[in-house]
Design a protein around this motif. Structure first.
Motif, PDB file in Angstrom:
ATOM      1  N   PRO A 372       0.855  -1.193   0.000  1.00  0.00           N
ATOM      2  CA  PRO A 372       0.000   0.000   0.000  1.00  0.00           C
ATOM      3  C   PRO A 372       0.895   1.250   0.000  1.00  0.00           C
ATOM      4  CG  PRO A 372      -0.764  -1.585   1.635  1.00  0.00           C
ATOM      5  CD  PRO A 372       0.542  -2.112   1.099  1.00  0.00           C
ATOM      6  N   PRO A 373       0.615   2.226  -0.863  1.00  0.00           N
ATOM      7  CA  PRO A 373       1.522   3.372  -1.000  1.00  0.00           C
ATOM      8  C   PRO A 373       1.786   4.081   0.324  1.00  0.00           C
ATOM      9  CG  PRO A 373      -0.406   3.575  -2.466  1.00  0.00           C
ATOM     10  CD  PRO A 373      -0.490   2.251  -1.824  1.00  0.00           C
ATOM     11  N   GLU A 374       0.737   4.180   1.173  1.00  0.00           N
ATOM     12  CA  GLU A 374       0.950   4.930   2.427  1.00  0.00           C
ATOM     13  C   GLU A 374       1.952   4.204   3.332  1.00  0.00           C
ATOM     14  OE1 GLU A 374      -1.886   3.822   1.218  1.00  0.00           O
ATOM     15  OE2 GLU A 374      -2.865   2.497   2.666  1.00  0.00           O
ATOM     16  N   LEU A 375       2.043   2.884   3.176  1.00  0.00           N
ATOM     17  CA  LEU A 375       3.014   2.129   3.978  1.00  0.00           C
ATOM     18  C   LEU A 375       4.435   2.464   3.530  1.00  0.00           C
ATOM     19  CD1 LEU A 375       2.758  -0.093   6.173  1.00  0.00           C
ATOM     20  CD2 LEU A 375       3.079  -1.766   4.356  1.00  0.00           C
ATOM     21  N   ILE A 376       4.663   2.453   2.208  1.00  0.00           N
ATOM     22  CA  ILE A 376       6.008   2.769   1.681  1.00  0.00           C
ATOM     23  C   ILE A 376       6.380   4.198   2.078  1.00  0.00           C
ATOM     24  CG2 ILE A 376       7.440   2.943  -0.396  1.00  0.00           C
ATOM     25  CD1 ILE A 376       5.324   1.226  -1.861  1.00  0.00           C
ATOM     26  N   LEU A 377       5.489   5.126   1.811  1.00  0.00           N
ATOM     27  CA  LEU A 377       5.784   6.536   2.080  1.00  0.00           C
ATOM     28  C   LEU A 377       6.003   6.768   3.570  1.00  0.00           C
ATOM     29  CD1 LEU A 377       4.931   6.810  -0.901  1.00  0.00           C
ATOM     30  CD2 LEU A 377       3.660   8.855  -0.283  1.00  0.00           C
ATOM     31  N   GLY A 378       5.182   6.136   4.396  1.00  0.00           N
ATOM     32  CA  GLY A 378       5.303   6.300   5.851  1.00  0.00           C
ATOM     33  C   GLY A 378       6.641   5.791   6.352  1.00  0.00           C
ATOM     34  N   GLU A 379       7.056   4.629   5.863  1.00  0.00           N
ATOM     35  CA  GLU A 379       8.326   4.063   6.345  1.00  0.00           C
ATOM     36  C   GLU A 379       9.513   4.896   5.895  1.00  0.00           C
ATOM     37  OE1 GLU A 379       6.816  -0.537   6.913  1.00  0.00           O
ATOM     38  OE2 GLU A 379       8.370  -0.137   5.411  1.00  0.00           O
ATOM     39  N   VAL A 380       9.457   5.389   4.665  1.00  0.00           N
ATOM     40  CA  VAL A 380      10.567   6.220   4.179  1.00  0.00           C
ATOM     41  C   VAL A 380      10.605   7.530   4.965  1.00  0.00           C
ATOM     42  CG1 VAL A 380      11.407   7.545   2.195  1.00  0.00           C
ATOM     43  CG2 VAL A 380      10.686   5.164   1.887  1.00  0.00           C
ATOM     44  N   LYS A 381       9.445   8.116   5.213  1.00  0.00           N
ATOM     45  CA  LYS A 381       9.414   9.391   5.942  1.00  0.00           C
ATOM     46  C   LYS A 381       9.933   9.206   7.369  1.00  0.00           C
ATOM     47  CE  LYS A 381       6.975  13.566   6.942  1.00  0.00           C
ATOM     48  NZ  LYS A 381       7.741  13.725   8.143  1.00  0.00           N
ATOM     49  N   THR A 382       9.516   8.123   8.026  1.00  0.00           N
ATOM     50  CA  THR A 382       9.992   7.859   9.388  1.00  0.00           C
ATOM     51  C   THR A 382      11.516   7.706   9.406  1.00  0.00           C
ATOM     52  OG1 THR A 382       7.917   6.733   9.821  1.00  0.00           O
ATOM     53  CG2 THR A 382       9.716   6.287  11.359  1.00  0.00           C
ATOM     54  N   ALA A 383      12.047   6.988   8.426  1.00  0.00           N
ATOM     55  CA  ALA A 383      13.497   6.781   8.363  1.00  0.00           C
ATOM     56  C   ALA A 383      14.230   8.093   8.119  1.00  0.00           C
ATOM     57  CB  ALA A 383      13.841   5.762   7.271  1.00  0.00           C
ATOM     58  N   LEU A 384      13.704   8.907   7.205  1.00  0.00           N
ATOM     59  CA  LEU A 384      14.358  10.192   6.916  1.00  0.00           C
ATOM     60  C   LEU A 384      14.320  11.108   8.147  1.00  0.00           C
ATOM     61  CD1 LEU A 384      12.965  10.959   3.329  1.00  0.00           C
ATOM     62  CD2 LEU A 384      15.324  10.339   3.920  1.00  0.00           C
ATOM     63  N   ASP A 385      13.165  11.121   8.832  1.00  0.00           N
ATOM     64  CA  ASP A 385      13.039  11.961  10.031  1.00  0.00           C
ATOM     65  C   ASP A 385      14.041  11.516  11.102  1.00  0.00           C
ATOM     66  OD1 ASP A 385      11.027  13.387   8.851  1.00  0.00           O
ATOM     67  OD2 ASP A 385       9.386  12.398   9.926  1.00  0.00           O
ATOM     68  N   GLN A 386      14.278  10.193  11.127  1.00  0.00           N
ATOM     69  CA  GLN A 386      15.191   9.648  12.140  1.00  0.00           C
ATOM     70  C   GLN A 386      16.637  10.023  11.828  1.00  0.00           C
ATOM     71  OE1 GLN A 386      14.224   5.480  12.792  1.00  0.00           O
ATOM     72  NE2 GLN A 386      16.356   5.103  13.408  1.00  0.00           N
ATOM     73  N   ILE A 387      17.039   9.936  10.561  1.00  0.00           N
ATOM     74  CA  ILE A 387      18.450  10.233  10.260  1.00  0.00           C
ATOM     75  C   ILE A 387      18.708  11.733  10.063  1.00  0.00           C
ATOM     76  CG2 ILE A 387      18.834   7.937   9.252  1.00  0.00           C
ATOM     77  CD1 ILE A 387      18.997   9.309   6.511  1.00  0.00           C
ATOM     78  N   ALA A 388      17.660  12.485   9.745  1.00  0.00           N
ATOM     79  CA  ALA A 388      17.834  13.940   9.557  1.00  0.00           C
ATOM     80  C   ALA A 388      16.695  14.651  10.256  1.00  0.00           C
ATOM     81  CB  ALA A 388      17.857  14.296   8.069  1.00  0.00           C
ATOM     82  N   PRO A 389      16.731  14.694  11.620  1.00  0.00           N
ATOM     83  CA  PRO A 389      15.591  15.217  12.373  1.00  0.00           C
ATOM     84  C   PRO A 389      15.396  16.730  12.123  1.00  0.00           C
ATOM     85  CG  PRO A 389      17.318  14.357  13.863  1.00  0.00           C
ATOM     86  CD  PRO A 389      17.836  14.219  12.475  1.00  0.00           C
TER      87      PRO A 389
END
Ligand SMILES: *Cc1c(COP(=O)(O)O)cnc(C)c1O
Length: 389
Positions: A372-389
Motif C-alpha cells: 500500500p503506497p501509504e506504507l512505503i511513504l510512511g516508512e521512508v518518511k519515518t526513516a528520513l526523520d530519524q536520520i535527519a531530524p
C-alpha cells in the motif's frame, strides 16, 4: 495399466479442459515416424523435438510478450543476459563494431568491454542522451547500437527518436533493452527497433523467483540466426521458469500501474525532505530529461533514485532505519527494494568514474513495489526523520 512402472502411464482422458496453462517439462518428444520427423524439421508440420530447441511453455510465454510489445516471433532464453548474448553473438562477426550506451546494465557493459573484443568484435560506448556523441562514435563497420531507454541508476532518458533515425540513416541495427521501461512504458518494437530485449526476470515475471530473457528480431534471416545461436550455445529456458513467468504476466498491468503511481508519490515525498539532497524521477519537472520523458514514455516508471545529505554514513543509517525495505540489488519485485549503487552494482568503478556518472555514496535507487503506497511513504518518511531530524 502399463505392464511395468518403468513405462509411462497415459494421461487420463477428460472431456472438460484445464483452464490453466499446463507445465510441460519433457526434454524429448517422440515422433510418429522418420517421415513425420522430416516433416517437422523441414517446417511442413509443427512439432517439438528436444527441449533445447524449443518447448511449449517457452512458446506460450513468448507469444504473450510478443503481444505486449506488438512484436512477432520473440524467443525466450534462460536469462536477460542470455537474450543479449543471443542477440549479439547471433548477429555479429569478427571485424564488426557495436556501439553501446555508456550506462548499460553492468554485465552488458562487461560484455562490451571484455568479452566481445576477445572474439574480434570492436566496441565503444557513448552517451545515449547526446545524439551528436553517438553520431561521432559511428564507424564504417558499425553494425549495431545497443541502448537502454532509461539508464540505471541515474534514470536518464535516451534520445530514442534520434537514435532510431540515426540507425536508419546509417544502416545500423538498433537493439533496445526495454527491461526498465517494459512494453507498458515504452513501445520499443512499434517505435521501430530492429531487436527488442527484456530481462523477464524483472518486472515482466515480477516476483523475483525466475531468471529469464526475451529477444525479438524483426528481420527473418537475423531472427533465424539468433535462434540457431541460442540453441547451439544452449541458452534455453527452463519450462518451469517459463510457466512461472507466464503466471506473473497476468498481473503485469495491475502491478506496474500501482508501482508507478507509488513511485511518483515517493519521488515527491523525497524531494520535500530536508535530509535529501536530490531526487531523480523522470516524471518530475526537475529531472534533466523531463521534457523527453513526457513525449517518449507512457509512464515515468517505478524506479526512483535519490541522494541523501551526509554520504556513506547517512546511507548506512538509512538502510538500518528501513528494515522492511530489503537492501537487495534487483528491480521489479512485488516488494519495494533499495539498491545502493556505490557498494553494489557500480562498486567495480573507481570513485572518479562513479562521480562522472553522478553516483555518490549517499545515492540510493528504489524499485518501488506493490505495498500500500501509504506504507512505503510512511516508512521512508519515518526513516528520513530519524536520520535527519
Ligand atoms: C537485470 C538486467 C539484465 C540482465 O538480466 P538477467 O535476467 O539478470 O540476466 C539486462 N538488462 C537490464 C536493463 C537489466 O536490468
Amino acid at each position: 495399466m502399463s505392464d511395468t512402472p518403468v513405462r509411462r502411464t497415459p494421461w487420463p482422458d477428460s472431456i472438460s479442459q484445464a483452464v490453466v496453462t499446463p507445465l510441460q517439462p519433457s526434454v524429448v518428444y517422440s515422433a510418429q515416424s522418420p517421415d513425420a520427423l522430416d516433416g517437422q524439421y523441414e517446417g511442413r508440420s509443427q512439432g517439438y523435438t528436444y527441449a533445447r530447441e524449443g518447448h511449449p511453455n517457452a512458446d506460450v510465454l513468448a507469444r504473450k510478450i510478443d503481444a505486449l510489445e506488438g512484436a512477432e516471433g520473440g524467443l525466450i532464453t534462460g536469462s536477460g543476459m542470455s537474450a543479449i548474448t543471443a542477440a549479439l553473438m547471433g548477429v555479429l562477426k569478427a571485424g564488426d563494431h557495436v556501439l553501446g550506451g555508456d550506462q548499460l546494465y553492468g554485465r552488458s557493459l562487461r560484455m562490451m568491454r571484455e568479452d566481445l573484443p576477445r572474439f574480434g568484435i570492436e566496441t565503444s560506448l557513448a552517451d545515449p542522451t547526446d545524439i551528436e556523441a553517438l553520431r561521432a562514435a559511428l564507424r564504417p563497420n558499425t553494425k549495431m547500437l545497443l541502448v537502454e531507454v532509461v539508464s540505471n541508476p541515474t534514470l536518464r532518458v535516451a534520445d530514442m527518436d534520434g537514435i532510431l533515425a540515426l540507425c536508419r540513416a546509417h544502416g545500423v541495427l538498433c537493439v533496445i533493452d526495454n527491461t526498465f521501461t517494459t512494453p507498458l512504458g515504452y513501445r520499443a518494437w512499434e517505435a521501430g527497433a530492429d531487436m527488442v530485449i527484456h530481462s523477464v526476470t524483472k518486472l515482466l515475471a515480477g516476483h523475483s523467483d525466475v531468471t529469464l530473457g526475451y529477444v525479438a528480431t524483426r528481420d527473418p534471416d537475423l531472427r533465424a540466426q539468433v535462434l540457431t545461436c541460442a540453441v547451439t550455445l544452449g541458452l534455453t529456458p527452463s519450462p518451469y521458469d517459463c510457466w512461472m513467468a507466464e503466471r506473473g504476466l497476468y498481473t503485469l498491468e495491475l502491478r506496474y500501474e500501482r508501482a508507478c503511481a507509488s513511485a511518483g508519490a515517493l519521488a515527491d515525498l523525497l524531494a520535500d525532505h530536508h535530509g535529501v539532497e536530490s531526487v531523480l524521477y523522470p516524471g518530475r519537472a526537475d529531472h534533466p530529461d523531463f521534457a523527453r520523458a513526457r513525449t517518449l514514455l507512457i509512464t515515468p516508471g517505478n524506479m526512483v533514485s535519490f541522494t541523501l545529505k551526509g554520504g556513506r554514513a547517512a546511507a548506512n543509517a538509512f538502510t538500518q532505519a528501513t528494515p522492511n525495505l530489503p537492501f537487495a540489488p534487483t528491480l521489479g519485485d512485488v516488494a519495494t527494494l533499495l539498491s545502493h549503487p556505490a557498494s553494489s552494482s557500480h562498486r567495480a568503478l573507481s570513485p572518479a568514474q562513479r562521480a562522472d556518472l553522478g553516483i555518490t555514496e549517499g545515492m540510493f535507487r528504489v524499485s518501488v513495489g506493490l505495498e500500500p503506497p501509504e506504507l512505503i511513504l510512511g516508512e521512508v518518511k519515518t526513516a528520513l526523520d530519524q536520520i535527519a531530524p
